[in-house]
Design a protein around this motif. Structure first.
Motif, PDB file in Angstrom:
ATOM      1  N   PHE A 120       0.854  -1.193   0.000  1.00 36.13           N
ATOM      2  CA  PHE A 120       0.000   0.000   0.000  1.00 36.13           C
ATOM      3  C   PHE A 120       0.890   1.243   0.000  1.00 36.13           C
ATOM      4  CE2 PHE A 120      -3.120  -2.994   1.267  1.00 36.13           C
ATOM      5  CZ  PHE A 120      -4.374  -2.415   1.181  1.00 36.13           C
ATOM      6  N   SER A 121       0.550   2.198  -0.820  1.00 33.16           N
ATOM      7  CA  SER A 121       1.266   3.476  -0.784  1.00 33.16           C
ATOM      8  C   SER A 121       0.729   4.308   0.380  1.00 33.16           C
ATOM      9  CB  SER A 121       1.054   4.239  -2.095  1.00 33.16           C
ATOM     10  OG  SER A 121      -0.308   4.671  -2.190  1.00 33.16           O
ATOM     11  N   LYS A 122       1.432   5.384   0.715  1.00 33.31           N
ATOM     12  CA  LYS A 122       0.956   6.282   1.775  1.00 33.31           C
ATOM     13  C   LYS A 122      -0.407   6.862   1.407  1.00 33.31           C
ATOM     14  CE  LYS A 122       5.252   7.683   3.939  1.00 33.31           C
ATOM     15  NZ  LYS A 122       6.062   8.790   4.403  1.00 33.31           N
ATOM     16  N   GLU A 123      -0.591   7.187   0.133  1.00 29.06           N
ATOM     17  CA  GLU A 123      -1.855   7.756  -0.329  1.00 29.06           C
ATOM     18  C   GLU A 123      -2.989   6.731  -0.198  1.00 29.06           C
ATOM     19  OE1 GLU A 123       1.023   7.787  -2.233  1.00 29.06           O
ATOM     20  OE2 GLU A 123       1.531   9.880  -1.790  1.00 29.06           O
ATOM     21  N   GLU A 124      -2.718   5.494  -0.600  1.00 26.57           N
ATOM     22  CA  GLU A 124      -3.735   4.445  -0.490  1.00 26.57           C
ATOM     23  C   GLU A 124      -4.102   4.188   0.976  1.00 26.57           C
ATOM     24  OE1 GLU A 124      -2.888   1.544  -4.305  1.00 26.57           O
ATOM     25  OE2 GLU A 124      -1.488   1.483  -2.609  1.00 26.57           O
ATOM     26  N   THR A 125      -3.095   4.204   1.833  1.00 26.35           N
ATOM     27  CA  THR A 125      -3.338   4.001   3.260  1.00 26.35           C
ATOM     28  C   THR A 125      -4.200   5.131   3.811  1.00 26.35           C
ATOM     29  OG1 THR A 125      -1.207   2.866   3.450  1.00 26.35           O
ATOM     30  CG2 THR A 125      -2.222   3.614   5.494  1.00 26.35           C
ATOM     31  N   ALA A 126      -3.920   6.366   3.412  1.00 29.69           N
ATOM     32  CA  ALA A 126      -4.698   7.522   3.876  1.00 29.69           C
ATOM     33  C   ALA A 126      -6.147   7.428   3.397  1.00 29.69           C
ATOM     34  CB  ALA A 126      -4.056   8.823   3.391  1.00 29.69           C
TER      35      ALA A 126
END
Length: 171
Positions: A120-126
């Motif tokens: 997961f990217s940071k954006e996807e996690t957010a």
């Protein structure tokens, strides 16, 4: 009901069960039970705290905390001592064994969390966090507003107990 929503709810249940399995396995290597870990973390950060502070912070009943503290004393995770200024008050501290096992669990839990969000990217996690927060918000009625996860677990446990008693009385 929309089959996509039903499938999502099923997936959330599967995530919950898988997570509990991994957490349970991590705890098996210690003398710590599921509900005891947050107590150890709090006491480690707030040495010489009181049972009332613990109950208030975790939003659980004083008897529930008292039972957990007794069990944790028996297994050598916590210790109690009388307050020097007020002998009616007892202070709780974590033992070296408690600290070691808490840190062992923390490392295991962090590894589980890392595995869970692998790729997961940071954006996807957010975005995922925002979606889950909206789901929780949709389910949070006034009755549950401001409750911690631990007080919600206690609510669920108490409701199961009341339900069981009702069934036994009707037999």
């Amino acid at each position: 009901m929309n089959t996509d929503i039903r499938r999502i709810v099923g997936l959330l249940g599967q995530i919950h069960i898988l997570h509990r399995i991994y957490v349970h396995r991590a705890l098996l290597a210690t003398d710590i039970y599921f509900g005891q870990f947050p107590i150890l973390e709090y006491v480690e950060k707030h040495d010489k705290c009181t049972q009332r502070e613990l109950a208030d912070t975790l939003q659980v009943s004083a008897p529930s905390i008292a039972t957990s503290i007794k069990r944790m004393q028996k297994t050598g995770l916590l210790e109690k001592e009388c307050d020097e200024k007020d002998l009616r008050c007892t202070r709780i501290s974590i033992t070296e064994k408690g600290r070691d096992q808490m840190l062992q669990c923390r490392r295991a839990f962090d590894a589980i969390d890392k595995q869970m969000f692998e790729g997961f990217s940071k954006e996807e996690t957010a975005v995922f966090k925002e979606y889950l927060s909206r789901v929780i918000s949709n389910l949070t009625t006034d009755e549950f507003k401001g409750k911690t996860m631990f007080s919600l677990i206690e609510t669920m446990t108490n409701e199961k107990h009341v339900q069981r008693q009702g069934k036994e009385e009707s037999i």
